[in-house]
Design a protein around this motif. Structure first.
Motif, mmCIF file in Angstrom:
data_model
loop_
_atom_site.group_PDB
_atom_site.id
_atom_site.type_symbol
_atom_site.label_atom_id
_atom_site.label_comp_id
_atom_site.label_asym_id
_atom_site.label_seq_id
_atom_site.Cartn_x
_atom_site.Cartn_y
_atom_site.Cartn_z
ATOM 1 N N SER A 28 0.826 -1.217 0.000
ATOM 2 C CA SER A 28 0.000 0.000 0.000
ATOM 3 C C SER A 28 0.853 1.256 0.000
ATOM 4 N N THR A 29 2.121 1.122 -0.338
ATOM 5 C CA THR A 29 3.042 2.265 -0.255
ATOM 6 C C THR A 29 3.210 2.984 -1.575
ATOM 7 N N TYR A 30 2.507 2.531 -2.633
ATOM 8 C CA TYR A 30 2.727 3.179 -3.923
ATOM 9 C C TYR A 30 2.115 4.571 -3.924
ATOM 10 N N ARG A 31 2.685 5.458 -4.706
ATOM 11 C CA ARG A 31 2.315 6.871 -4.694
ATOM 12 C C ARG A 31 0.856 7.101 -5.092
ATOM 13 N N ARG A 32 0.341 8.221 -4.647
ATOM 14 C CA ARG A 32 -1.027 8.598 -5.004
ATOM 15 C C ARG A 32 -1.045 9.237 -6.383
ATOM 16 N N ASN A 33 -2.215 9.139 -7.044
ATOM 17 C CA ASN A 33 -2.317 9.789 -8.358
ATOM 18 C C ASN A 33 -2.896 11.189 -8.188
ATOM 19 N N ARG A 34 -3.174 11.850 -9.300
ATOM 20 C CA ARG A 34 -3.589 13.254 -9.221
ATOM 21 C C ARG A 34 -4.962 13.425 -8.596
ATOM 22 N N HIS A 35 -5.753 12.340 -8.507
ATOM 23 C CA HIS A 35 -7.053 12.406 -7.838
ATOM 24 C C HIS A 35 -6.930 12.143 -6.345
ATOM 25 N N GLY A 36 -5.700 11.950 -5.852
ATOM 26 C CA GLY A 36 -5.493 11.693 -4.439
ATOM 27 C C GLY A 36 -5.781 10.271 -4.030
ATOM 28 N N LEU A 37 -5.834 9.347 -4.995
ATOM 29 C CA LEU A 37 -6.154 7.951 -4.688
ATOM 30 C C LEU A 37 -4.886 7.121 -4.618
ATOM 31 N N PRO A 38 -4.669 6.382 -3.532
ATOM 32 C CA PRO A 38 -3.490 5.504 -3.455
ATOM 33 C C PRO A 38 -3.716 4.241 -4.259
ATOM 34 N N PHE A 39 -2.630 3.597 -4.644
ATOM 35 C CA PHE A 39 -2.700 2.330 -5.367
ATOM 36 C C PHE A 39 -2.192 1.216 -4.458
ATOM 37 N N VAL A 40 -3.005 0.191 -4.262
ATOM 38 C CA VAL A 40 -2.641 -0.954 -3.438
ATOM 39 C C VAL A 40 -2.626 -2.189 -4.326
ATOM 40 N N SER A 41 -1.506 -2.883 -4.367
ATOM 41 C CA SER A 41 -1.392 -4.057 -5.222
ATOM 42 C C SER A 41 -1.356 -5.330 -4.394
ATOM 43 N N PHE A 42 -1.992 -6.378 -4.911
ATOM 44 C CA PHE A 42 -1.954 -7.725 -4.340
ATOM 45 C C PHE A 42 -1.220 -8.596 -5.361
ATOM 46 N N VAL A 43 -0.017 -9.021 -5.016
ATOM 47 C CA VAL A 43 0.831 -9.713 -5.972
ATOM 48 C C VAL A 43 1.324 -11.024 -5.391
ATOM 49 N N GLY A 44 1.278 -12.083 -6.214
ATOM 50 C CA GLY A 44 1.741 -13.397 -5.785
ATOM 51 C C GLY A 44 3.113 -13.723 -6.344
ATOM 52 N N VAL A 45 3.608 -14.916 -6.000
ATOM 53 C CA VAL A 45 4.906 -15.397 -6.455
ATOM 54 C C VAL A 45 4.680 -16.648 -7.273
#
Length: 538
Positions: free
Chosen positions: A246-263
């Protein structure tokens, strides 16, 4: 170039007069197009000076189309602050078209082709009226912008393709304006609507595509969650390790990006550190550090996503990320199918892993087989079929050899064992201590419980039959058709470029096709005018 934006108010025309008025406008446009086509070849720009309409029917009856350097007029704007200024010279070049009621068609009443200024091909290509992006250029711009290539680099690449920027027919500013207007939406509401449209298209492509949108109390967009169909299928095999970042930067709308990634079964992590959080001890987590996933994801997404990305552009770029990951997995699978890397030892157990595991995971297994040479049994405590073996491993730390002890619990009857280093439990790879215990007790085949299916290259996983959903509808239908024709042409061209005689044949065929298409286009245009007359009557 000034064009007629809309039809004038026809007032109380008779019903049979309306089609004729519409026909008149269509014909007038054809006359204007004719003169513009000539002007492009003669290297000057045009403008509509006057258009006269019938007072009763409001239909156009004549029009004067001049060279755009026709009249010298004083500007109310001071010269130093003027933009897009044109130096007028009182040029008399023009045409005058008039509607002839007897023949019911437009005729050229006056034509003056002499200019009072030189018509320069070098300058004409930079006139605002003639600067335009071809369909090929638009497709290239869209494709390059989609993968994050900067506008100035796109412009440079296109310039090199045609032999210099002067041959492009548009400026870098035109390219940037196209990207801003066509590909990036600054309106929040329109941005959300387009994103929702994208989600629905993805659902139509594959019903297993999942999305949900959350609204606030005022029914305004708040957040969205979406999962690609291929990712959902792969979760069945790789759901044992999922990283939430959940640490990825926010976009211009102020929304953060949270990714769920597997191995997946190919060891995404090249940087294995011997640092294990106490709360992960004994739990499978693919031997990654707590910050390692975030670091790798930021580096990965950084090439595609940035803070100025719009919502719809963001989900499209995420499409690219998934497509890239899919391609990498397919390439790794293909590499594994071609052969194996040599074993580092003569151990039959290493041979077993070599045949079963993917190349990337087998390399990690090999490291433990090599380290096994630094291990020796220190003490053995037997209790029936259970054995506790204390293993000493020699490690070189700052030019000093240290002996580190590990206890390995081994069951003779079941051939199950566990080392207190917990490497297998955390990463799925048997440690050198367990391998040395197997060797000491003459176990030459690894029990199946220690050969994990998730690392296997022999299992056919159903998610590999599911392609990542890619929104082909993002481009205009004409662009999709254009790319299809280009792909067809490239496949033909590459086969016949080695022989001059063979190269001539496609050129001749293209010229013949162009002539047929031009005739077909003219026929369709004539039919379109007739159809317009009928539609207006209706």
């Amino acid at each position: 170039m000034e064009l007629i934006d809309e039809l004038p108010d026809h007032g109380c025309l008779q019903e049979d007069e309306i089609p004729r008025v519409g026909m008149r406008f269509a014909q007038l446009q054809m006359a204007h197009d004719f003169y513009v086509t000539y002007a492009k070849k003669a290297r000057f720009a045009t403008k509509i000076r006057t258009t006269t309409f019938d007072k009763i029917t409001k239909a156009p009856i004549n029009q004067a189309i001049h060279c755009n350097r026709d009249v010298i007029r004083e500007s109310r704007v001071k010269a130093p602050t003027q933009k897009n200024t044109i130096s007028a010279t009182g040029c008399k070049a023009r045409i005058y078209v008039k509607f002839d009621k007897d023949v019911q068609d437009w005729v050229l009443l006056k034509v003056d082709l002499m200019h009072s200024h030189p018509c320069s091909p070098k300058k004409a290509v930079h006139y605002h009226e003639y600067r335009q992006l071809t369909m090929h250029m638009k497709c290239v711009i869209e494709d390059n912008d989609e993968v994050g290539i900067r506008p100035n680099k796109i412009f440079l690449a296109l310039s090199n393709e045609v032999g210099g920027p002067s041959n492009l027919g548009f400026s870098e500013k035109d390219l940037r304006n196209y990207i801003t207007a066509r590909l990036r939406n600054n309106n929040v509401n329109a941005d959300v609507r387009e994103m929702m449209s994208y989600f629905r298209r993805m659902k139509d492509i594959n019903p297993d595509f999942f999305y949900t949108v959350e609204l606030d109390d005022e029914c305004k967009f708040k957040s969205a969650v979406w999962v690609d169909a291929r990712c959902r299928a792969s979760y069945e095999y790789y759901g044992d390790v999922v990283s939430v970042d959940s640490t990825y930067r926010r976009n211009r709308h102020g929304l953060p990006f949270v990714s769920f990634v597997g191995v997946n079964h190919h060891d995404l992590y090249d940087d294995r550190r011997m640092w294990i959080p106490i709360y992960f001890k004994g739990e499978f987590w693919s031997a990654m550090r707590s910050t390692q996933r975030s670091e790798s994801m930021h580096a990965f997404y950084g090439g595609y996503l940035h803070s100025k990305t719009s919502l719809v552009q963001f989900v499209h770029e995420y499409d690219n990320v998934l497509g890239f990951k899919e391609q990498r997995e397919l390439e790794d699978d293909a590499a594994d199918s071609k052969g194996v890397i040599p074993c580092a030892t003569t151990s039959p157990m290493e041979k077993q892993f070599q045949q079963e595991y993917t190349t990337s995971i087998f390399r990690d297994v090999q490291i433990e087989f090599v380290k096994k040479a630094n291990c020796r049994v220190s003490t053995v405590d037997k209790q029936g079929s259970l054995v506790c073996v204390t293993m000493e491993e020699e490690k070189l730390v700052n030019d000093t050899i240290l002996c580190v002890s590990y206890d390995v619990h081994f069951d003779h009857s079941t051939q199950e064992l566990r080392c207190e280093c917990n490497l297998f439990e955390s990463s799925g790879v048997l440690c050198c201590h367990c391998l040395e215990v197997f060797h000491s007790y003459k176990v030459y085949k690894v029990p199946s419980c220690y050969v994990l299916p998730r690392w296997s290259k022999k299992i056919k996983r159903k998610h590999t039959y599911v392609k990542s959903s890619h929104d082909i509808s993002r481009s205009d239908e004409s662009h999709v058709a254009f790319k299809g024709l280009c792909a067809h042409f490239y496949s033909v061209a590459q086969e016949f470029v080695g022989d001059d005689e063979e190269t001539t044949l496609p050129h001749v065929a293209l010229e013949e096709t162009m002539a047929k298409l031009a005739a077909h286009h003219a026929k369709k245009r004539s039919e379109s005018v007739s159809k317009t007359q009928t539609n207006i009557g209706s």
